[in-house]
Scaffold this motif. Structure first.
Motif, PDB file in Angstrom:
ATOM      1  N   SER A   1      25.994  33.636  28.054  1.00  0.00           N
ATOM      2  CA  SER A   1      27.257  32.936  27.632  1.00  0.00           C
ATOM      3  C   SER A   1      26.996  32.562  26.143  1.00  0.00           C
ATOM      4  O   SER A   1      25.977  31.897  25.721  1.00  0.00           O
ATOM      5  CB  SER A   1      27.721  31.884  28.412  1.00  0.00           C
ATOM      6  N   THR A   2      28.031  32.764  25.317  1.00  0.00           N
ATOM      7  CA  THR A   2      27.797  32.083  23.763  1.00  0.00           C
ATOM      8  C   THR A   2      28.728  31.454  23.491  1.00  0.00           C
ATOM      9  O   THR A   2      28.756  30.899  22.195  1.00  0.00           O
ATOM     10  CB  THR A   2      27.846  33.464  23.001  1.00  0.00           C
ATOM     11  N   PHE A   3      29.810  31.157  24.143  1.00  0.00           N
ATOM     12  CA  PHE A   3      30.777  30.227  23.722  1.00  0.00           C
ATOM     13  C   PHE A   3      31.513  29.386  25.125  1.00  0.00           C
ATOM     14  O   PHE A   3      31.307  29.803  26.264  1.00  0.00           O
ATOM     15  CB  PHE A   3      32.095  30.815  22.860  1.00  0.00           C
ATOM     16  N   ARG A   4      32.016  28.201  24.765  1.00  0.00           N
ATOM     17  CA  ARG A   4      32.641  27.306  25.740  1.00  0.00           C
ATOM     18  C   ARG A   4      33.493  28.125  26.988  1.00  0.00           C
ATOM     19  O   ARG A   4      33.562  27.885  28.205  1.00  0.00           O
ATOM     20  CB  ARG A   4      33.571  26.120  25.453  1.00  0.00           C
ATOM     21  N   LYS A   5      34.427  29.094  26.378  1.00  0.00           N
ATOM     22  CA  LYS A   5      35.626  29.649  27.416  1.00  0.00           C
ATOM     23  C   LYS A   5      34.801  30.592  28.295  1.00  0.00           C
ATOM     24  O   LYS A   5      34.836  30.733  29.291  1.00  0.00           O
ATOM     25  CB  LYS A   5      36.557  30.287  26.700  1.00  0.00           C
ATOM     26  N   GLU A   6      33.821  31.148  27.595  1.00  0.00           N
ATOM     27  CA  GLU A   6      32.924  32.351  28.495  1.00  0.00           C
ATOM     28  C   GLU A   6      32.169  31.506  29.553  1.00  0.00           C
ATOM     29  O   GLU A   6      32.011  31.949  30.809  1.00  0.00           O
ATOM     30  CB  GLU A   6      32.173  32.908  27.346  1.00  0.00           C
ATOM     31  N   THR A   7      31.468  30.404  29.348  1.00  0.00           N
ATOM     32  CA  THR A   7      31.005  29.525  30.124  1.00  0.00           C
ATOM     33  C   THR A   7      31.770  29.146  31.479  1.00  0.00           C
ATOM     34  O   THR A   7      31.383  29.232  32.437  1.00  0.00           O
ATOM     35  CB  THR A   7      30.190  28.523  29.296  1.00  0.00           C
ATOM     36  N   PHE A   8      32.803  28.567  30.920  1.00  0.00           N
ATOM     37  CA  PHE A   8      33.948  28.059  32.059  1.00  0.00           C
ATOM     38  C   PHE A   8      34.288  29.385  32.996  1.00  0.00           C
ATOM     39  O   PHE A   8      34.196  29.205  34.286  1.00  0.00           O
ATOM     40  CB  PHE A   8      35.127  27.721  31.292  1.00  0.00           C
ATOM     41  N   ASN A   9      34.518  30.644  32.347  1.00  0.00           N
ATOM     42  CA  ASN A   9      34.880  31.535  33.138  1.00  0.00           C
ATOM     43  C   ASN A   9      33.829  32.137  34.316  1.00  0.00           C
ATOM     44  O   ASN A   9      33.974  32.403  35.263  1.00  0.00           O
ATOM     45  CB  ASN A   9      35.254  32.892  32.462  1.00  0.00           C
ATOM     46  N   HIS A  10      32.399  32.187  33.771  1.00  0.00           N
ATOM     47  CA  HIS A  10      31.535  32.522  34.614  1.00  0.00           C
ATOM     48  C   HIS A  10      31.402  31.608  35.738  1.00  0.00           C
ATOM     49  O   HIS A  10      31.089  31.921  36.716  1.00  0.00           O
ATOM     50  CB  HIS A  10      30.175  32.528  33.947  1.00  0.00           C
ATOM     51  N   VAL A  11      31.196  30.311  35.409  1.00  0.00           N
ATOM     52  CA  VAL A  11      30.950  29.212  36.559  1.00  0.00           C
ATOM     53  C   VAL A  11      32.049  29.093  37.483  1.00  0.00           C
ATOM     54  O   VAL A  11      31.661  28.834  38.623  1.00  0.00           O
ATOM     55  CB  VAL A  11      30.642  27.753  35.511  1.00  0.00           C
ATOM     56  N   GLU A  12      33.428  28.965  36.915  1.00  0.00           N
ATOM     57  CA  GLU A  12      34.608  28.784  37.647  1.00  0.00           C
ATOM     58  C   GLU A  12      34.571  30.177  38.824  1.00  0.00           C
ATOM     59  O   GLU A  12      34.633  29.930  39.955  1.00  0.00           O
ATOM     60  CB  GLU A  12      35.603  28.795  36.996  1.00  0.00           C
ATOM     61  N   ALA A  13      34.225  31.440  38.290  1.00  0.00           N
ATOM     62  CA  ALA A  13      34.160  32.355  39.140  1.00  0.00           C
ATOM     63  C   ALA A  13      33.086  32.453  40.111  1.00  0.00           C
ATOM     64  O   ALA A  13      33.237  32.670  41.481  1.00  0.00           O
ATOM     65  CB  ALA A  13      34.078  33.677  38.324  1.00  0.00           C
ATOM     66  N   TYR A  14      32.018  31.984  39.725  1.00  0.00           N
ATOM     67  CA  TYR A  14      30.801  31.728  40.672  1.00  0.00           C
ATOM     68  C   TYR A  14      31.227  30.873  41.831  1.00  0.00           C
ATOM     69  O   TYR A  14      30.683  31.022  42.971  1.00  0.00           O
ATOM     70  CB  TYR A  14      29.695  31.476  39.948  1.00  0.00           C
ATOM     71  N   CYS A  15      31.807  29.665  41.104  1.00  0.00           N
ATOM     72  CA  CYS A  15      32.087  28.651  42.317  1.00  0.00           C
ATOM     73  C   CYS A  15      32.918  29.104  43.281  1.00  0.00           C
ATOM     74  O   CYS A  15      32.749  28.849  44.444  1.00  0.00           O
ATOM     75  CB  CYS A  15      32.820  27.520  41.416  1.00  0.00           C
ATOM     76  N   ALA A  16      34.038  30.083  42.996  1.00  0.00           N
ATOM     77  CA  ALA A  16      34.825  30.419  44.046  1.00  0.00           C
ATOM     78  C   ALA A  16      34.177  31.462  44.976  1.00  0.00           C
ATOM     79  O   ALA A  16      34.267  31.516  46.319  1.00  0.00           O
ATOM     80  CB  ALA A  16      35.968  31.380  42.991  1.00  0.00           C
ATOM     81  N   GLN A  17      33.133  32.197  44.442  1.00  0.00           N
ATOM     82  CA  GLN A  17      32.175  32.908  45.280  1.00  0.00           C
ATOM     83  C   GLN A  17      31.595  32.041  46.185  1.00  0.00           C
ATOM     84  O   GLN A  17      31.115  32.476  47.315  1.00  0.00           O
ATOM     85  CB  GLN A  17      31.309  33.919  44.777  1.00  0.00           C
ATOM     86  N   THR A  18      30.938  30.884  45.878  1.00  0.00           N
ATOM     87  CA  THR A  18      30.229  30.025  46.726  1.00  0.00           C
ATOM     88  C   THR A  18      31.124  29.643  47.761  1.00  0.00           C
ATOM     89  O   THR A  18      30.556  29.419  48.992  1.00  0.00           O
ATOM     90  CB  THR A  18      29.706  28.850  45.912  1.00  0.00           C
ATOM     91  N   LEU A  19      32.320  29.454  47.565  1.00  0.00           N
ATOM     92  CA  LEU A  19      33.175  28.620  48.584  1.00  0.00           C
ATOM     93  C   LEU A  19      33.348  29.827  49.732  1.00  0.00           C
ATOM     94  O   LEU A  19      33.524  29.418  50.882  1.00  0.00           O
ATOM     95  CB  LEU A  19      34.498  28.252  48.028  1.00  0.00           C
TER      96      LEU A  19
END
Length: 763
Positions: free
Chosen positions: A252-270
């Motif tokens: 990840s190289t910028f804020r929006k990209e980090t948010f996208n990766h993390v939020e998608a992963y959190c949805a998978q975790t649920l």
């Protein structure tokens, strides 16, 4: 014949020669050793092949003389798939053992030390007795399914990860090295085995503590893959990555990209959290294996905390207080009270609870920003206005959040909410952010407004125009306009002092806190006169509060609630509640007997562990967890004297090596200050103490350092009967301890706390 896979860094000749020699010596033995170079790699992926080799072997031997990310990953993977592990260390290499001890992962493992191939061969002949394997798994924690490896320094990259998790509303647990500096292998196994997801940042080499962090990350990633858990290993930028897990790293190289990766992963975790876990292996470990002490850090145990929280007198006072300051040392249980006060007060639906815990922002950074554009003479005026604006805005945002669900079928309420959103520009970026981001935004607004001020009068005028003339009165009126829905607003603030700089607290830092408390009192008076109830609690470290009252003419000005766990009986009760909380009532007494045998005439295991913990709840839970880990992994049905002694020894090593960081961060002493006492006698005269301290570069006067060592419990003073008295024996009343010490002179005798002595031996 049993087979062992030997993992070690290929670029270390001294280790490679020892491995080559031990393979020759074991030829024909009952243990066949295969080094990683002997793998047939052609046409196969190296990382897959290594994992297959570990699964097929009976044992993993891992040389950790030189810390290596691939080797740490392989140890984690082996532990998760149930393979015994032997860490080996070549002690002929300078500082090899010291580097290993500093890492912390091996606190509950130990290792086999050697200086040549013959010594290593002799150790490995006893592999069944020295190999480490873990049985200390936890069942899946469905209430907090996500695990996060936090960083020592709260960089923007780290803060974006935490903010994205908060936005996803997934509850998480974390290992935070600023709270608990050492992550043991047993704790790592527990954390990953209990998780449906894990977010593991990979740091660049130039970040403080990056090497220790990335070694932990490698071990955790290996555990996750061994447990068939796909973690999110997130690396800032596109730097090189270790071969064993480079294919599993997300960049990840910028804020929006980090948010996208993390939020998608959190949805998978649920989604994964709903799956049945196959890792609940504690039932076959006997009564000890069923004990779950919970986390020593309240922030990551918010769901389970209610099961074993002790409703102390301090908690009762906090519930009743109209306004107050809750003080205590780090690890004393302030945050536990914070969370339970919220839980208790939330039961009244007409009460709006505003809970504020900045995840990262450092108040000293705020102070530096404001001082850069504000003359010292008008700092107080500026910071007071700033706090009033921030507190009123946070209260209004919380009111909006609480009322949104009620407005779905209430059009007039929808219109009232829409009106305040327009009036105060509460767009998505504001309402979806957290307290930390809004705090920073408010600071940037003030700084940018004042940047061109030419004089103190100009600053005062601009602050008045910016905040007092319009926003603050309008915010107050907007809050009062919802008094028909809420009878009371309660603001609770914790962790404002969490990120204090590694220097002594400065006057402007304390002034920042003082103005916050005064502003809360002012808001309370203003709203109460208009018929809306208002209460507040601010949670502070004891040392911050001491500085606060030094700057206040009226020492009785603050309603102080002191969290004090100096009573051994109270600490014993704390452990009892944690131990029995997860067990059937019929097993309570048996479980207590299993963890609390008599280890010496009149001394039980809990007695020794309490004295090994500096009487801090967090340390006590930590040392009890270490002791349990030793007992379970050694196959014991109850805690033995050896388990207790090893737990106390490891806790002592932790205190000597890592507790000094707390002193450094809060008081400015050297981080290796305790090392000066290695080999020193348990009791010291004042002259002997000064001689030891004079040999080191302290950065402070010796007299001041002695006071700090007394304050933090490293030193005590001997009373008339030659008994050591430590600060917790006097309920943390430092003036009382100083009075008992009396005038400094030849007759003063000090005692090193027994909790440190094992970690200070030369052996």
């Amino acid at each position: 014949m049993k087979t062992a896979f030997f993992a070690y860094p290929g670029e270390t000749p001294i280790v490679g020669e020892a491995v080559k020699g031990v393979i020759e010596l074991t030829d024909g033995d009952s243990l066949s050793i295969k080094p990683w170079e002997k793998m047939k790699i052609v046409g196969l992926k190296l990382d897959d092949l290594i994992r297959d080799e570990i699964r097929e072997a009976n044992l993993l031997i891992a040389d950790v003389t030189y810390p290596n990310f691939n080797v740490y990953y392989e140890m984690g993977f082996a532990a998760a798939v149930g393979r015994p592990v032997i860490p080996t260390v070549n002690i002929a290499v300078e500082k090899a053992a010291k580097r290993l001890s500093e890492n912390g992962l091996f606190d509950t493992l130990g290792w086999a030390s050697y200086a040549n191939a013959e010594e290593l061969h002799d150790k490995l002949k006893e592999w069944q007795s020295i190999a480490w394997s873990t049985k200390f798994y936890r069942p899946k924690d469905h209430s907090q399914p996500l695990f996060v490896l936090d960083c020592l320094k709260k960089t923007d990259f780290r803060n974006h990860i935490i903010a994205a998790i908060d936005n996803s509303h997934v509850r998480y647990r974390a290992f935070d090295p600023s709270e608990v500096p050492r992550l043991t292998a047993a704790q790592a196994v527990e954390s990953i085995s209990a998780s449906a997801g894990a977010i593991i940042p990979i740091l660049s080499d130039d970040i403080v503590d990056a090497n220790r962090h990335n070694l932990r990350a490698a071990f955790l990633l290996g555990l996750a893959h061994g447990f068939d858990l796909e973690p999110l290993a997130l690396q800032y930028g596109n730097g090189p990555a270790p071969a064993d897990y480079r294919d599993f790293i997300t960049n990840s190289t910028f804020r929006k990209e980090t948010f996208n990766h993390v939020e998608a992963y959190c949805a998978q975790t649920l989604i994964r959290n709903q799956e049945v876990s196959a890792r609940s292996r504690r039932d076959d470990l006997g009564l000890l294996g069923q004990i779950d002490l919970g986390s020593p850090v309240a922030e990551y145990e918010t769901q389970q905390l209610k099961d074993y929280f002790i409703r102390t007198a301090e908690f009762a006072r906090a519930i009743r207080a109209e306004g107050g300051v809750v003080i205590g040392r780090k690890g004393a249980g302030k945050s536990a009270i914070y969370f339970q006060v919220i839980t208790s007060l939330q039961k009244d639906r007409e009460r709006c609870i505003v809970d504020l815990r900045p995840a990262s922002h450092n108040l000293s950074e705020m102070r530096e920003s404001l001082l850069s554009v504000v003359a010292v003479g008008v700092f107080d005026h500026t910071i007071a206005a700033f706090w009033q604006y921030v507190m009123l805005l946070e209260a209004l945002l919380k009111i909006r959040e609480d009322l949104l669900p009620k407005s779905k079928n209430n059009f007039p309420l929808q219109e009232r909410i829409r009106a305040i959103e327009e009036e105060f520009s509460l767009d998505e970026s504001v309402v979806s952010g957290d307290f930390t981001s809004r705090l920073k935004t408010a600071i940037d607004l003030v700084v940018s407004t004042l940047a061109n001020a030419r004089s103190d009068r100009d600053v005062r005028s601009q602050i008045t125009n910016l905040l007092f003339e319009r926003p603050i009165p309008r915010l107050r009126e907007a809050i009062l306009s919802f008094a028909d829905y809420f009878s009371e607003i309660v603001i609770l603030i914790d962790d404002l002092d969490k990120g204090w700089p590694p220097l002594q607290v400065e006057s402007h830092d304390v002034a920042t806190i003082r103005h916050l408390i005064e502003v809360l009192n002012k808001i309370q008076r203003d709203l109460s006169r208009r018929g809306l109830g208002f209460r507040h609690l601010v949670f502070l470290r004891s040392d911050i509060y001491e500085r606060l009252v030094e700057q206040t003419s009226d020492r009785g000005k603050y309603n102080v609630i002191k969290v004090d766990w100096s009573d051994p009986e109270q600490l014993r009760h704390l452990l009892w509640e944690r131990i029995v909380s997860t067990l059937d009532k019929s097993h309570h007494e048996d479980a207590w007997a299993a963890i609390n045998p008599e280890i010496a005439p009149g001394v039980t295991a809990i007695d020794k562990l309490i004295e090994s913990s500096l009487r801090r709840p967090r340390f006590l839970i930590d040392v009890m967890e270490r002791t349990l880990s030793f007992a379970i992994n050694r196959g014991h049905g109850f805690v033995t004297t050896d388990d207790v002694n090893e737990g106390a020894r490891q806790m002592s090593l932790y205190l000597v090596s890592d507790f000094a960081y707390e002193m450094r961060d809060l008081a400015g002493t050297p981080e290796d200050i305790f090392y000066a006492f290695i080999g020193a006698p348990a009791q010291l005269s004042h002259e002997e103490l000064e001689s030891i301290l004079a040999r080191n570069s302290l950065g402070l006067e010796i007299a001041e350092v002695v006071e700090l060592l007394l304050w933090y419990g490293f030193l005590g003073v001997l009373d008339d009967q030659k008994r050591p008295i430590f600060i917790y024996d006097r309920a943390y009343d430092f003036r009382r301890l100083e009075a008992e010490r009396g005038p400094v002179g030849p007759s003063v005798q000090y005692s090193i706390n027994p909790a440190f002595l094992l970690g200070l031996t030369k052996a």
